[in-house]
Design an enzyme around this catalytic site. Structure first.
Site, PDB file in Angstrom:
ATOM      1  N   ARG A  18      71.973  38.266  61.866  1.00  0.00           N
ATOM      2  CA  ARG A  18      71.855  38.415  60.411  1.00  0.00           C
ATOM      3  C   ARG A  18      72.354  39.779  59.952  1.00  0.00           C
ATOM      4  NH1 ARG A  18      65.770  37.304  59.630  1.00  0.00           N
ATOM      5  NH2 ARG A  18      65.845  38.436  61.595  1.00  0.00           N
ATOM      6  N   ASN A  36      67.542  32.983  59.036  1.00  0.00           N
ATOM      7  CA  ASN A  36      67.246  32.179  60.220  1.00  0.00           C
ATOM      8  C   ASN A  36      66.607  30.869  59.782  1.00  0.00           C
ATOM      9  OD1 ASN A  36      68.152  34.063  62.070  1.00  0.00           O
ATOM     10  ND2 ASN A  36      66.123  34.879  62.514  1.00  0.00           N
TER      11      ASN A  36
END
Length: 90
Positions: A18, A36
């Protein structure tokens, strides 16, 4: 302005994916978010011009060094007018 829904599968959680995605997005002027998912994948909503999105996808498909990307699915969607690229937490 185009917008894409991107799902990245493989070893993509717990490897800095990320943060890598946010850094790449900011460097290319891509807006949106990354998060996620419960199934172990990563979901990205990305908005930008076609060239920036193409370059963004190319980098995301590689991922950071610790990631192992096995599949990237992409679907066009409607731009929502994001002004930044963020990491979302659920």
């Amino acid at each position: 302005m185009k917008a894409l829904k991107i799902r990245v599968e493989g070893i993509v959680q717990g490897v800095g994916f990320r943060y890598f995605t946010r850094r790449v997005a900011k460097s290319l002027g891509v807006k949106g978010y990354v998060m996620n998912m419960d199934d172990g994948s990563v979901f990205i909503h990305a908005e930008g011009d076609e060239n920036a999105l193409r370059r963004f996808l190319n980098e995301v498909a590689k991922g950071p060094p610790a990631a192992v990307v096995t599949n990237v699915s992409v679907e066009e969607t409607t731009p929502e007018g994001y002004e930044d690229f963020t990491i979302k937490y659920y």
